[in-house]
Design a protein around this motif. Structure first.
Motif, mmCIF file in Angstrom:
data_model
loop_
_atom_site.group_PDB
_atom_site.id
_atom_site.type_symbol
_atom_site.label_atom_id
_atom_site.label_comp_id
_atom_site.label_asym_id
_atom_site.label_seq_id
_atom_site.Cartn_x
_atom_site.Cartn_y
_atom_site.Cartn_z
ATOM 1 N N VAL A 50 0.832 -1.199 0.000
ATOM 2 C CA VAL A 50 0.000 0.000 0.000
ATOM 3 C C VAL A 50 0.871 1.255 0.000
ATOM 4 C CG1 VAL A 50 -1.633 1.340 1.377
ATOM 5 C CG2 VAL A 50 -1.992 -1.120 1.058
ATOM 6 N N SER A 51 1.938 1.233 0.763
ATOM 7 C CA SER A 51 2.845 2.375 0.802
ATOM 8 C C SER A 51 3.456 2.640 -0.569
ATOM 9 C CB SER A 51 3.956 2.126 1.830
ATOM 10 O OG SER A 51 4.880 3.186 1.852
ATOM 11 N N GLU A 52 3.804 1.585 -1.286
ATOM 12 C CA GLU A 52 4.375 1.742 -2.624
ATOM 13 C C GLU A 52 3.349 2.319 -3.596
ATOM 14 O OE1 GLU A 52 7.536 1.012 -5.623
ATOM 15 O OE2 GLU A 52 7.266 1.759 -3.577
ATOM 16 N N ILE A 53 2.117 1.866 -3.516
ATOM 17 C CA ILE A 53 1.051 2.415 -4.375
ATOM 18 C C ILE A 53 0.891 3.908 -4.116
ATOM 19 C CG2 ILE A 53 -1.431 2.410 -4.820
ATOM 20 C CD1 ILE A 53 -1.360 -0.632 -4.222
ATOM 21 N N ASN A 54 0.809 4.292 -2.851
ATOM 22 C CA ASN A 54 0.613 5.694 -2.512
ATOM 23 C C ASN A 54 1.813 6.544 -2.915
ATOM 24 O OD1 ASN A 54 -1.982 5.379 -1.405
ATOM 25 N ND2 ASN A 54 -1.165 4.828 0.600
ATOM 26 N N ARG A 55 3.006 5.989 -2.791
ATOM 27 C CA ARG A 55 4.212 6.720 -3.186
ATOM 28 C C ARG A 55 4.192 7.026 -4.681
ATOM 29 N NH1 ARG A 55 9.230 5.932 -5.424
ATOM 30 N NH2 ARG A 55 8.772 3.752 -5.929
ATOM 31 N N LEU A 56 3.863 6.032 -5.488
ATOM 32 C CA LEU A 56 3.845 6.232 -6.934
ATOM 33 C C LEU A 56 2.681 7.116 -7.353
ATOM 34 C CD1 LEU A 56 4.871 2.640 -8.046
ATOM 35 C CD2 LEU A 56 6.225 4.739 -8.264
ATOM 36 N N ASP A 57 1.556 6.998 -6.683
ATOM 37 C CA ASP A 57 0.419 7.875 -6.977
ATOM 38 C C ASP A 57 0.814 9.331 -6.770
ATOM 39 O OD1 ASP A 57 -2.121 8.813 -7.534
ATOM 40 O OD2 ASP A 57 -2.977 8.224 -5.604
ATOM 41 N N ALA A 58 1.524 9.616 -5.697
ATOM 42 C CA ALA A 58 1.937 10.986 -5.400
ATOM 43 C C ALA A 58 2.910 11.530 -6.435
ATOM 44 C CB ALA A 58 2.572 11.045 -4.005
ATOM 45 N N LEU A 59 3.705 10.653 -7.047
ATOM 46 C CA LEU A 59 4.678 11.070 -8.056
ATOM 47 C C LEU A 59 4.054 11.249 -9.435
ATOM 48 C CD1 LEU A 59 7.717 8.736 -7.260
ATOM 49 C CD2 LEU A 59 7.625 11.212 -6.899
ATOM 50 N N LEU A 60 3.106 10.368 -9.791
ATOM 51 C CA LEU A 60 2.659 10.233 -11.176
ATOM 52 C C LEU A 60 1.348 10.938 -11.492
ATOM 53 C CD1 LEU A 60 3.471 6.430 -11.546
ATOM 54 C CD2 LEU A 60 4.822 8.342 -12.429
ATOM 55 N N SER A 61 0.636 11.388 -10.486
ATOM 56 C CA SER A 61 -0.666 11.997 -10.735
ATOM 57 C C SER A 61 -0.552 13.243 -11.600
ATOM 58 C CB SER A 61 -1.333 12.368 -9.403
ATOM 59 O OG SER A 61 -2.503 13.139 -9.629
ATOM 60 N N VAL A 62 -1.490 13.384 -12.511
ATOM 61 C CA VAL A 62 -1.518 14.568 -13.368
ATOM 62 C C VAL A 62 -2.281 15.718 -12.711
ATOM 63 C CG1 VAL A 62 -3.646 14.080 -14.635
ATOM 64 C CG2 VAL A 62 -1.753 15.203 -15.806
ATOM 65 N N ILE A 63 -2.963 15.448 -11.604
ATOM 66 C CA ILE A 63 -3.787 16.476 -10.956
ATOM 67 C C ILE A 63 -3.265 16.901 -9.585
ATOM 68 C CG2 ILE A 63 -5.874 15.842 -12.205
ATOM 69 C CD1 ILE A 63 -6.802 14.333 -9.721
ATOM 70 N N TYR A 64 -2.420 16.093 -8.936
ATOM 71 C CA TYR A 64 -1.870 16.485 -7.639
ATOM 72 C C TYR A 64 -0.814 17.563 -7.848
ATOM 73 C CZ TYR A 64 -3.912 12.134 -5.793
ATOM 74 O OH TYR A 64 -4.756 11.125 -5.432
ATOM 75 N N GLU A 65 -0.975 18.694 -7.203
ATOM 76 C CA GLU A 65 -0.086 19.823 -7.446
ATOM 77 C C GLU A 65 1.343 19.572 -6.974
ATOM 78 O OE1 GLU A 65 -1.695 23.462 -6.013
ATOM 79 O OE2 GLU A 65 -3.517 23.325 -7.247
ATOM 80 N N ASN A 66 1.540 18.600 -6.090
ATOM 81 C CA ASN A 66 2.888 18.292 -5.606
ATOM 82 C C ASN A 66 3.556 17.165 -6.383
ATOM 83 O OD1 ASN A 66 2.826 20.239 -3.541
ATOM 84 N ND2 ASN A 66 1.729 18.841 -2.172
ATOM 85 N N SER A 67 2.880 16.625 -7.408
ATOM 86 C CA SER A 67 3.467 15.515 -8.157
ATOM 87 C C SER A 67 4.499 16.016 -9.159
ATOM 88 C CB SER A 67 2.381 14.723 -8.893
ATOM 89 O OG SER A 67 2.015 15.371 -10.104
ATOM 90 N N GLU A 68 5.409 15.143 -9.545
ATOM 91 C CA GLU A 68 6.424 15.504 -10.529
ATOM 92 C C GLU A 68 5.814 15.711 -11.913
ATOM 93 O OE1 GLU A 68 9.904 13.057 -10.606
ATOM 94 O OE2 GLU A 68 10.134 13.080 -8.427
ATOM 95 N N VAL A 69 4.801 14.943 -12.246
ATOM 96 C CA VAL A 69 4.146 15.105 -13.544
ATOM 97 C C VAL A 69 3.445 16.454 -13.610
ATOM 98 C CG1 VAL A 69 2.304 14.243 -15.037
ATOM 99 C CG2 VAL A 69 3.910 12.639 -13.980
#
Length: 328
Positions: A50-69
């Motif tokens: 679950v931690s890995e899923i949430n980590r990648l979600d935070a990096l890859l999201s196109v809508i989260y303002e703190n994501s790298e994408v």
């Protein structure tokens, strides 16, 4: 009246094992969908997944303002971490391989149609034509870990992110010594190993006309990724016409390939995810041509008139339906 429908891509029909082999299970919401992690291990293994899923979600999201994408799309240039850069490179490779049928730079079209919002809208041809020059993996320039988007383009890795995430979770669980797991990341199904009770994994392919029911089942006993893309999964209606979310990067409009859904089976989750979208856009003839030149995936196609076609490898796993085998 407009309506947006999001449904699970695949229906998991798992056969229960005996109590001593019961898995640890957790359901979460990530990547804008409900996900299930089922591990034949302990609580710490599920927590790590679950931690890995949430980590990648935070990096890859196109809508989260703190994501790298998000930062890359906002600024036009960014230094990416390993996972984001790795996935972008893999997405570009799928795009090259499919002659652009899958394209990570399609996001300007996604925005234009409103598929990231609560309300969708039918764009004019003039609006579509204005966006076309922004589309194509040639818009992405890489210099080391630094990525630049030329001409004001934007990327969206959503068409491959869940498959990549499933693959990363499986690899993490393997490193932890887990031998058996089942992941359903919003319909992206990935298995690790065989069920402890010796029974087959059973995964149903949703009926495009009635997505809560399975039109066919796939039975197998080992590690495999299965991803379905279909026009029934997310859409809106305007003036009695349905517009689904799988956009053809070459036209900027919902793909009109004669297919209702495509299910891809592969050992790699990201490959299965990216190709499921690409094959849907390509249509069965071009998709079959690509399959005959490849050795890393199988596929099940459901046409808009309800006929089922399966490549040879997929046909050997397909049950509970009538289908035509596609031969090499």
């Amino acid at each position: 009246m407009k309506k947006l429908l999001a449904v699970s891509l695949l229906i998991a029909l798992l056969l229960c094992g005996c109590a001593s082999n019961a898995p640890v299970e957790r359901e979460i919401f990530a990547m804008d969908t409900v996900m299930t992690v089922r591990v034949w291990g302990d609580d710490s293994d599920v927590a790590a997944a679950v931690s890995e899923i949430n980590r990648l979600d935070a990096l890859l999201s196109v809508i989260y303002e703190n994501s790298e994408v998000y930062a890359l799309n906002r600024d036009g240039e960014a230094e990416l971490s390993f996972d984001v850069f790795d996935l972008l490179v893999e997405a570009i490779e799928v795009s090259r391989r499919t002659d652009g049928a899958f394209d990570p730079t399609v996001y300007p079209f996604v925005e234009l149609w409103g598929f990231t919002k609560d309300t969708q809208a039918l764009p004019s041809q003039r609006e579509i034509d204005a966006v076309l020059p922004l589309i194509g993996f040639e818009q992405v320039e890489c210099d080391g870990d630094t990525v630049t988007l030329v001409n004001g383009g934007k990327i969206d890795l959503g068409g491959i992110a869940k498959g990549y995430t499933a693959q990363k979770v499986v690899e993490l669980l393997q490193e932890r010594g887990v031998e058996t797991a089942f992941l359903n990341l919003g319909g992206n199904v990935q298995t690790l190993g065989s069920k402890p009770d010796g029974e087959a994994w059973v995964v149903g392919i949703a009926d495009p006309e009635n997505p809560s029911q399975a039109i066919a089942c796939l039975r197998f006993t080992d590690s495999l990724a299965l991803v379905t893309s279909g026009g029934y999964q997310r859409y809106f209606e305007e003036n009695g016409v349905r517009f689904h979310h799988i956009l053809d990067p070459k036209t900027g409009c919902p793909a009109d390939s004669g297919l209702a859904s495509v299910t891809v089976l592969a050992q790699d989750g990201a490959i299965a995810d990216g190709l499921s979208t690409a094959l849907f856009v390509m249509g069965i003839e071009n998709a079959t041509t690509l399959w005959r030149k490849s050795d890393d995936f199988e596929a099940v196609f459901i046409t808009q008139d309800g006929a089922i076609f399966a490549t040879e490898g997929a046909a050997s796993l397909l049950t509970d339906c009538e289908f035509t085998v596609i031969e090499r």
